[in-house]
Structures are given as C-alpha cells and as structure tokens.
Scaffold this active site. Structure first.
Site, short mmCIF file in Angstrom:
data_model
loop_
_atom_site.label_atom_id
_atom_site.label_comp_id
_atom_site.label_asym_id
_atom_site.label_seq_id
_atom_site.Cartn_x
_atom_site.Cartn_y
_atom_site.Cartn_z
N ARG A 168 -3.58 -1.52 -6.36
CA ARG A 168 -2.77 -2.75 -6.24
C ARG A 168 -3.18 -3.69 -7.37
O ARG A 168 -4.23 -3.52 -7.99
CB ARG A 168 -3.01 -3.41 -4.89
CG ARG A 168 -4.44 -3.85 -4.70
CD ARG A 168 -4.65 -4.54 -3.37
NE ARG A 168 -6.09 -4.67 -3.12
CZ ARG A 168 -6.64 -4.74 -1.93
NH1 ARG A 168 -5.90 -4.65 -0.85
NH2 ARG A 168 -7.94 -4.88 -1.79
N HIS A 217 -16.56 -8.62 2.00
CA HIS A 217 -15.56 -9.51 2.58
C HIS A 217 -15.72 -10.93 2.03
O HIS A 217 -14.75 -11.57 1.59
CB HIS A 217 -15.70 -9.51 4.10
CG HIS A 217 -14.73 -10.42 4.78
ND1 HIS A 217 -15.05 -11.73 5.11
CD2 HIS A 217 -13.45 -10.24 5.16
CE1 HIS A 217 -14.00 -12.29 5.68
NE2 HIS A 217 -13.02 -11.42 5.72
N TYR A 263 12.14 -34.42 -13.23
CA TYR A 263 10.69 -34.32 -13.25
C TYR A 263 10.12 -34.22 -11.85
O TYR A 263 10.80 -34.53 -10.87
CB TYR A 263 10.06 -35.54 -13.97
CG TYR A 263 10.22 -36.84 -13.22
CD1 TYR A 263 9.30 -37.21 -12.24
CD2 TYR A 263 11.28 -37.69 -13.49
CE1 TYR A 263 9.45 -38.39 -11.54
CE2 TYR A 263 11.43 -38.88 -12.80
CZ TYR A 263 10.51 -39.22 -11.82
OH TYR A 263 10.66 -40.38 -11.12
N LYS A 297 0.83 -1.20 0.00
CA LYS A 297 0.00 0.00 0.00
C LYS A 297 0.87 1.26 0.00
O LYS A 297 0.66 2.16 -0.81
CB LYS A 297 -0.91 -0.02 1.23
CG LYS A 297 -2.12 0.86 1.12
CD LYS A 297 -2.98 0.76 2.39
CE LYS A 297 -3.77 -0.53 2.45
NZ LYS A 297 -4.39 -0.75 3.77
N GLY A 327 -8.53 -7.45 4.69
CA GLY A 327 -9.35 -7.60 5.89
C GLY A 327 -8.63 -8.13 7.10
O GLY A 327 -9.22 -8.32 8.15
N SER A 345 14.20 -41.32 -7.12
CA SER A 345 12.96 -40.55 -6.99
C SER A 345 12.82 -40.20 -5.52
O SER A 345 12.82 -41.08 -4.66
CB SER A 345 11.77 -41.38 -7.47
OG SER A 345 10.59 -40.65 -7.23
N ARG A 395 -3.26 3.25 8.36
CA ARG A 395 -3.58 2.10 7.51
C ARG A 395 -2.42 1.12 7.51
O ARG A 395 -1.29 1.48 7.26
CB ARG A 395 -3.83 2.57 6.08
CG ARG A 395 -4.66 3.81 5.98
CD ARG A 395 -4.74 4.34 4.55
NE ARG A 395 -5.41 3.43 3.65
CZ ARG A 395 -5.45 3.60 2.34
NH1 ARG A 395 -4.80 4.62 1.77
NH2 ARG A 395 -6.08 2.74 1.58
N MET A 429 -5.96 -6.75 8.73
CA MET A 429 -5.56 -5.74 9.70
C MET A 429 -6.46 -4.54 9.51
O MET A 429 -6.94 -4.27 8.43
CB MET A 429 -4.13 -5.35 9.43
CG MET A 429 -3.32 -6.60 9.22
SD MET A 429 -2.07 -6.74 10.38
CE MET A 429 -0.73 -6.63 9.31
N CYS A 482 8.45 -37.73 -5.91
CA CYS A 482 7.11 -38.31 -5.96
C CYS A 482 6.37 -38.14 -4.64
O CYS A 482 5.32 -38.70 -4.43
CB CYS A 482 7.18 -39.77 -6.36
SG CYS A 482 8.12 -40.77 -5.20
P1 ADP Z 1 -7.81 -2.31 3.67
O1 ADP Z 1 -6.41 -2.70 3.52
O2 ADP Z 1 -8.59 -3.16 4.61
O3 ADP Z 1 -8.48 -2.07 2.35
P2 ADP Z 1 -7.38 0.52 3.84
O4 ADP Z 1 -6.19 1.00 4.55
O5 ADP Z 1 -7.30 0.50 2.37
O6 ADP Z 1 -7.78 -0.89 4.41
O7 ADP Z 1 -8.56 1.43 4.29
C1 ADP Z 1 -9.90 1.10 4.09
C2 ADP Z 1 -10.64 2.26 3.53
O8 ADP Z 1 -10.56 3.38 4.37
C3 ADP Z 1 -10.12 2.77 2.21
O9 ADP Z 1 -10.63 2.04 1.15
C4 ADP Z 1 -10.66 4.18 2.16
O10 ADP Z 1 -11.97 4.17 1.66
C5 ADP Z 1 -10.65 4.56 3.60
N1 ADP Z 1 -9.51 5.45 3.84
C6 ADP Z 1 -8.27 5.10 4.20
N2 ADP Z 1 -7.47 6.20 4.31
C7 ADP Z 1 -8.23 7.24 3.98
C8 ADP Z 1 -7.99 8.64 3.88
N3 ADP Z 1 -6.79 9.16 4.11
N4 ADP Z 1 -9.01 9.42 3.51
C9 ADP Z 1 -10.22 8.89 3.27
N5 ADP Z 1 -10.52 7.60 3.35
C10 ADP Z 1 -9.54 6.78 3.70
MG MG Z 2 -7.83 -0.94 0.96
#
Ligand code: ADP
Ligand code: MG
Ligand code: MG
Length: 873
Positions: free
Chosen positions: A336, A454, A849, A22, A101, A762, A92, A103, A829
């Site tokens: 991503r 989810h 193999y 990220k 989902g 093998s 984040r 963390m 194997c």
């Molecule tokens: P995950 O990895 O679970 O997707 P994220 O870190 O992407 O978690 O955060 C989840 C959501 O929170 C993002 O999709 C976004 O909508 C919202 N979010 C995160 N950071 C910001 C920010 N700086 N401003 C507005 N919304 C945010």
């Molecule tokens: Mg996200």
C-alpha cells in the site's frame, strides 16, 4: 445477481472502493505476476448488505463465498476441511482507506483438533502445527467471540515460567500442545461450549466478525478523526496461509521502499525469523533491520528488492509492504502507499518529481495538507535543549518536539490533558485501545516495539511526536511510574521527547515555533503556482498577523475588533461606554478607545505589508464586557465611581435569554451608531497614516450579522459619511470598501439584494452553521457525541463545512450576489477556512479567498493547490 465475491485474479487496483485497498492491491500484485498466496475478496457491498440484512450474511453471499473457496482450492491444490493436508486461510479486513490496527486479522483458520495432527504429520513439524493452532484459537476468540487475548496469556506465560524460557520460540512441540489444551479448556469454560471444529463454520463466523468490527467503537473513533464515511464498509480477504513460523528458513516482516520517517531514498524495514503475522508489529520480540536479510538470505533479498522497485514505479508512490518467507520462498502479503511523516512526505514528493517519476502536480497531490500541521508545531529551543540532559534514547519513531507531564494510561492522559497543560503518554507498548489517549498527548514514549509498532504507526499518522522501543526505560503502568538507571519518574513529572532524534529528557525543555524552509518552502512555492484561491488569515493583533504573513498569508480576512477591547485599561473605557446614559457620555468614552484602536490597525496594516485587511466591526453582545457576580459588580462600581445599584441595573438590562441571537453584530451599530463612527475613524485614520509612509493599504470594512439590506444600508451610510469626511479633510486619496459577513441564512436567500450595497461577502461559517442547523455552537458539544454514536452525524459541521445544507446556502449566496455585482469578492472567515476538505469546497463554489488561523495558512495554500489541480478553474 450482484457479484459480491472476487478472486484475486479477477480483480485489479482500480476496484478499491469495492474491494478495499488490501484486496485491490493483492489482486494487482497477482496480475503483476508477483508471488501472492491466492484467495478472494468479499466486497464492501457485502458488508453494507450484512448490515441491511440485520447483521447477518445472507445465503446468496455465503454461496458465493463457498464457490470462490472452491475455485481457490483448485488453484492451491488443497481442500478446505481436509484433515490430512489442511488448507488454512487468513481472514483479513481491508477498507477503502487504510485503518491501521483498527480491525483484526485471523490467521490459520481451518485448524481443529484433527487437522492440527494432520498438519504436524504433513510438515513433520508438530511444533509449528501447535504454534499455529494456539495462535488461531487466540485470534478467533478475540475477534469473533469477544474473548480477550489476555484470558490466554496466563496459560502461556505459566508454561514459559514452568519451562524456564524467555522466548516463545524456545517452547517445544509438547509445550505448545499443552498450551493448546489449556486454551481449548479455557475457551469452553468461558463460552460454555467447545471451540468450533467445523472449518466452514469458522469461516462464516469470521467474515461476520470482520463486518461487525467495522462498527466497533475504535473503528468509529478512527473514522471520525480521519473523516472516513461509515457507509463505505469494509471488505474481507480470505487468503491461503503461508507460514513464517516453520523454522529458521522462514520469517515475516514489513518493509518500505523509502524511509517513512525521513523520506530518504533507502530501503527500510524489519523482519523476524520463525515468526508469524503480527509478531513484528506487536513489539513482542525486537525485530532485525531489513538490511540484515541481505546477509541472511541474499537471493530472497534480491528478489524482494526487485519486487519492491517494481511496485514503487507501478504505484508511483512509496510502498509499505508485508512479506513472509516460508521455507526459503518469498510471498508478498500486502502493499500500500506507505504512511509517512510530514517531513518524509515532502522529501519523497520532491525527490520523485526530481527523479522524473512524478509531474509537479502529481508531486503536490502526494502531500496531504492536513499532515503539514505537524511541521507547523514547535521544535526545541536550542539553548534550553543544550542544557537538558538526555536520560535515555529510543527509536525516532515520529518527529517533533514534545514536553509534558508523564502519564501511564490513556484514560489518565485524557483526564489530565483537560487542564490545558501537555501530557506525554508513557507505556510499555500501545494498542488500539489507547488511541484516544494518544490523540490528546503531546508525545508518546514506549519501552518496547520497533519502528512499525502500533505506537509508531499511529503516532506518525496523527503527527504526534513518538519515541518507541526505549529499552532502558522500565515502565510500570499499574504503579504509575517509570525508571531509568534507578531514577524514578512518577505521574505528573515533566519529561521531554525528541521524536526526530529519539532522545528522552527527564525535564521540561522549552519549545519554539516552526518556520517554513527547505523542502517545505519548495513544495509551498509549487503549490502557490498551481492554486487560484487566495489565502488570508484571521488575526486580531500584529503578532499573529506577522506569523501568518511569514507563513504566506495574503491579507487578513477577519480581524475581530472586540478582542482589542479586553486588555488592560481598554476594558475600562469600554465599560464606561456601556454604562453611559447619554450619547455624549458615550462619545467621551469612545474617544478614549479611538487612539488605541487606531494604533492596533496601524500595527496590523504594517504586519500585512499592503495586503488587504478586513476589519469586522464590534460583534459580541455588550454584557460580555461586564461582570456577572455581585462581588465583581461591587468592585467594578467602586472603581468606576458609580453606584452598585446603577451598575447592577445595567448588567441586568443587558441580560438576554439567548445572547447568540440577541443584541449583537450590526444591531449594536444600529442602536449605537457612534460605535461604528469611532471604528471607521480608527480604520481610516490608521490607513492614511501608514500610506503616508509609502504603503498602499486598502481597508475592507465588514459589517457582521446582516440579514436585511436596510440594516446594512443604514450602517454603511454612517461609515461612508465618516470615512469620506476624514479623507477629504486629510486631502489624500484612499480606497476602502464596505462589505458584510454572510452568517445569517436570510442573507444567503436575499444575497442579490445585499450585494447592491455590500462590496464584498465573507462567509462567517461558524454562525452560519449554527443558524442553519439551529443549534448553538457553544452547546452542540454536549449532544453531538450522541449524534456520532447513533450515526446521525459523522463529522462535526463546525470543523468541516456541511456541504449539503450550509454549503448550498453558500453557493446560492455567491451566485445571487454576483447577479447584481458580477465582480463581487467572496471569501470565508469561519474556522472552516483552514480545513482542507472545506477549502476544496470553497474553491469549487468560486470563492476568491479563504481565511484561516495563522498556523493553518500553509495547509490552506496546499489545499487550495490540490483543489485547483483536481478541478481547475
Ligand atoms: P493489518 O491490516 O492489521 O496489517 P493484515 O490483514 O495485513 O492486518 O494481517 C496482519 C499480518 O498477518 C500480515 O502482515 C501478515 O504477516 C499476516 N498474514 C495475513 N494473511 C496471511 C497469510 N495468508 N499468510 C501468512 N501470513 C498472513
Ligand atoms: Mg497489514
Ligand atoms: Mg459571527
């Protein structure tokens, strides 16, 4: 001094290991001039350091965080802790590999009782300010303080009820203010202290919580399932907030540059107006398809399309993007490489090669071999499907066909699945706690949530069939039933799901096996062009061999002959042999087995159409063919016409304290050479027979469990004498070879000697793993869980080759063997032969193999291509 903190504009996409996916991508988008709310990333090394320092963030790192915060303040023109013009941030997590989902994110950090008023005044939008604060309190409590969100839900729902509204968005500023008051009181009641008001304290506590979450049970489970090392750690991103909940010109959503379900080249996604963050993913409100944004706000839509096109070309892969619109301005929050179904992965890879965006090799690398598994699973049998009645339809969230018994909680799913019959997990929506239940289920059905909920995301990742957001299905989890149009389905009732169409059937629909065709066949043909490892199969009967052949197997790497002796009258002949007192009696019993065994081999050779077939001689301890209980012994004695006492004595004489290390493998042939003689006769006679019909079979005879050269020499002489005599008598020409299974560590150590006799090796990595570690594969399950919990092991060494230890023995054996026999053919194997990571290892140590179960053959073919593209030989 180590730099632990990087501003987005100081970093780039190559820094994934240090900054997580990220963070690296936020930096890259910043560099590409895209509208990204600015911020900084605390590195994965800081996470590792946090654990080294005894679960605390040391002062040096805290200082770097504050410095970066200060720099960010300058960029955004706001000051953290300023109550008039509050600077709010999101916290984040983001590891090297995406862990959806796993963390949790905290939004609107920096708010407190005073700042919320400032925000209300500044934006002239008290509703927005209090909405943001209540979200922050909930997330902070949940992630940092371990106070579950459910503690607040009642307060929230009571308010909605009191006001007679259905939607969160119908609550007024005053309502939200009341709710916040209730939340703060609840927090204090549960924690015994007031909600933290100092933004800097909130910040450091939150960063710590993200680091801590790396080690929570859900994350550990996900990592084990996906083979992600614990040492990697997670990074933390701190980013200026932008607000999708500022009214009807604001919103938030997710989009994919191509359809993640089908792979179709079409823009795809969902969004919600006047919403923040997880509202879309959580499935609380049903989002609108992204296409509607084009009508709602053409300018933003156009800008977003331009950005997404640029991102796809830049990353050369399908992108999964998160965005927010704040009062008519677009912000990119994440990009991503998107998760996708196996079908989509194939289509996208092939399309991108054909569009000229990728080379053939790059295209092959885009498809994860593990993912093919889902394509090798059954589909519905057409006639059974035609007769089945559709009771409801939901979103086709993850393809495949599943039939099973309805179950309403993850725990029950795990319990019920133990009987080996399939279950389908039915829920209103799923959350990360359900992940273990989802893993055992054949299918997942939810009544709420969209294509990016989810349930949908996780099911796609697992290759599990999923139908999501089936609104007409009313699910009552605690009462253990669901109903559709008044018809009730209880726990244990059979239902079926079609994840490809979204259809739900209230009955058991028959399924059928998969085939390789279309895009799948095309990619496999490319893979075959680019691999050097051969792929064989482990098969003990013509039916499995045929399946494997159709999946592209180039021979049999392991036929376990003992499996042939368990059926019907064969086991009786086998038992007669075991209870024989003289060599003569034994020979008589073996003579009965000979024609059956010969037929088996004929079937296998035919199924393999002239490809090599490796036949392993009898391996298990003989007691496995006899009963243990007195009752059964008595019955059998009667049937065999011998006395109970005699049979009981035989059973007792065969009893071993440690059968795994007992009288088995080559040791059997040394005690009873006539077994090896019979098996040789069957192997050779069968080969002569099919070769008469125009095939050219070259049997490979494999002696198991050899640890000493003289063992092999003794048995090989018997085999060769028997074979040559038969061949001579028949007056034909037949090539065959005699080799050994390498599964005892000692054999690896003296591989140079063994190769003087063995014409091939093998690796039997199941036994080799068990003997190298010194723990029994039948019992390891009991204690490995503790090993995972205590981080002594991260992966199951029976699933992925332990490269350090077992792998070292393997490479020694290959090298040693080839000193005396330079052209020594070496294969594997054990179960590992179908595990992509192990296949890569086998390629790199120069095996000829890999051999795996029939359904994993395409996976191994692709994995072999990946290995050779990454590391050509
Ligand atoms: P995950 O990895 O679970 O997707 P994220 O870190 O992407 O978690 O955060 C989840 C959501 O929170 C993002 O999709 C976004 O909508 C919202 N979010 C995160 N950071 C910001 C920010 N700086 N401003 C507005 N919304 C945010
Ligand atoms: Mg996200
Ligand atoms: Mg073995």
């Amino acid at each position: 001094m180590t730099k632990y903190v990087y501003l987005f504009r100081e970093a780039n996409q190559t820094m994934k290991n240090l900054l997580g996916g990220k963070g690296a991508n936020l930096a890259e988008m910043t560099n590409l001039g895209m509208p990204v709310p600015q911020g900084f990333t605390v590195s994965t090394e800081a996470c590792t350091q946090y654990y080294k320092d005894g679960n605390r963030i040391n002062d040096a790192i805290v200082k770097q965080i504050y410095d970066a915060l200060h720099e960010t303040e300058k960029i955004v023109g706001k000051t953290f802790g300023d109550n008039e013009n509050p600077f709010l941030v999101s916290v984040r997590s983001g590891a090297r590999a995406s862990m959806p989902g796993m963390m949790d994110t905290i939004l609107n950090l920096g708010l407190n009782d005073v700042a919320v008023e400032g925000l209300a005044k500044l934006t002239n939008n008290p509703r927005f300010a209090y909405d943001s604060y209540r979200r922050f309190i909930t997330m902070f409590s949940d992630v940092v303080m371990d106070i579950s969100k459910s503690n607040y839900e009642e307060i929230f729902d009571n308010k909605k009820e009191e006001r007679g509204v259905d939607l969160d968005t119908d609550l007024t500023a005053q309502d939200l203010k009341d709710i916040v008051k209730g939340f703060l009181a609840k927090y204090e009641e549960l924690k015994g202290e007031p909600f933290p008001q100092d933004p800097k304290e909130q910040l450091v506590l939150s960063v710590e919580a993200v680091f801590r979450s790396w080690d929570n049970p859900r994350a550990n489970y996900y990592r084990r399932m996906n083979n992600i090392p614990y040492e990697w750690g997670t990074a933390v991103n701190l980013q200026a907030m932008v607000f999708g909940n500022m009214g009807d010109t604001s919103g938030t959503g997710v989009a994919f540059t191509r359809n993640p379900s089908t792979g179709e080249n079409e823009f795809y996604g969902e969004y919600l107006f006047n919403a923040q963050g997880e509202d879309v993913v959580a499935g609380i409100r049903t989002p609108k398809p992204i296409a509607e944004l084009e009508k709602d706000n053409p300018a933003i839509y156009k800008e977003f399309r331009e950005i997404s096109d640029k991102l796809e070309k830049h990353y050369k892969d399908m992108q999964d993007m998160e965005f927010t619109i704040e009062k008519g301005k677009l912000y990119m929050l994440q990009t991503r490489n998107g998760k996708r179904t196996a079908q989509a992965a194939l289509k996208i890879a092939i399309d991108m090669v054909e569009e000229g965006l990728l080379t053939e090799k790059e295209g092959i690398l885009k498809v994860d071999p593990n993912q093919l598994d889902s394509l090798l699973h059954p589909t519905f049998e057409p006639t059974s499907l035609a007769n089945a009645k559709v009771i409801a339809t939901g979103l086709n969230a993850s393809p495949g066909a599943a039939t099973g018994r309805a179950v309403f909680t993850a725990e029950r799913a795990a319990e019920m699945a133990k009987d080996g019959k399939p279950v389908i997990l039915v829920r209103q929506e799923t959350s990360p706690e359900d992940i273990e239940g989802m893993a055992v289920a054949s299918g997942v059905l939810t009544s709420r949530g969209g294509m990016t909920s989810h349930a949908a995301v996780v099911a796609r990742g697992m290759g599990t069939c999923c139908v999501a957001g089936a609104g007409t299905v009313k699910v009552y989890e605690d009462k253990k039933y669901f109903s559709v149009d008044g018809v009730k389905f209880n726990e244990g009732d059979w239902i079926s799901l079609d994840g490809t169409t979204g259809r739900i059937y209230g009955e058991q629909v028959k399924t059928q096996d998969a085939t390789v065709s279309g895009d799948f066949a095309k990619l496999m043909a490319w893979a075959d062009k680019h691999r050097s490892l051969k792929v064989r199969t482990n098969a003990d009967n013509p039916k499995d061999a045929k399946v494997a052949y159709d999946f592209g197997a180039e021979g049999i790497g392991l036929c376990r002959t003992e499996h042939m002796f368990f059926e019907g009258e064969r086991i009786m002949a086998m038992r007669e042999m075991i209870v024989s007192n003289t060599e003569e009696e034994r020979a008589t019993a073996l003579a009965k087995l000979l024609p059956m065994q010969r037929e088996d081999f004929i079937g296998l050779y035919e199924a393999m159409q002239g490809y090599p077939v490796t036949i392993r001689y009898l391996d298990p301890p003989l007691h496995e063919f006899l009963p243990n209980e007195d009752d059964d012994i008595a019955d059998l004695a009667k049937e065999m016409n011998i006395s109970f006492a005699d049979l009981k004595a035989t059973v007792e004489s065969l009893h071993e304290t440690n059968p795994m290390l007992g009288h088995r493998g080559v040791r059997l042939s040394i005690t009873y050479p006539e077994i090896a003689r019979m098996q040789t006769r069957a192997v050779i006679e069968a080969a002569i027979e099919v070769n008469k019909r125009g095939m050219n079979v070259v049997p490979e005879i494999m002696i198991p469990l050899v640890g000493e050269i003289k063992e092999l020499k003794y048995v090989k002489e018997i085999v060769v004498a028997t074979a040559d005599e038969i061949i001579k008598k028949a007056g034909v020409k037949l090539n065959y070879s005699v080799g050994t299974m390498i599964e005892i560590p000692r054999a690896c150590l003296i591989a140079d000697e063994i190769a003087k006799e063995a014409e091939f090796f093998s690796f039997g990595t199941n036994d080799l793993t068990q003997m190298t570690f010194g723990f029994s594969r039948d019992d390891a399950g009991k204690f490995l869980a503790d090993y995972y919990d205590k981080k002594i092991f991260e992966a199951d060494p029976f699933a992925h080759v332990d490269q350090k230890g077992v792998g070292k023995l393997m490479s020694m054996a290959v090298a040693g063997g080839r000193t005396t026999r330079p052209d020594l053919k070496c294969g594997i194997c054990g179960e590992h032969g179908g595990d992509p990571e192990s296949v890569d290892f086998c390629h790199n140590i120069g095996l000829s193999y890999v051999s795996c179960s029939p359904f994993r053959v395409p996976i191994a073919r692709l994995a072999a291509a990946h290995a050779n593209i990454k590391n050509p030989r």
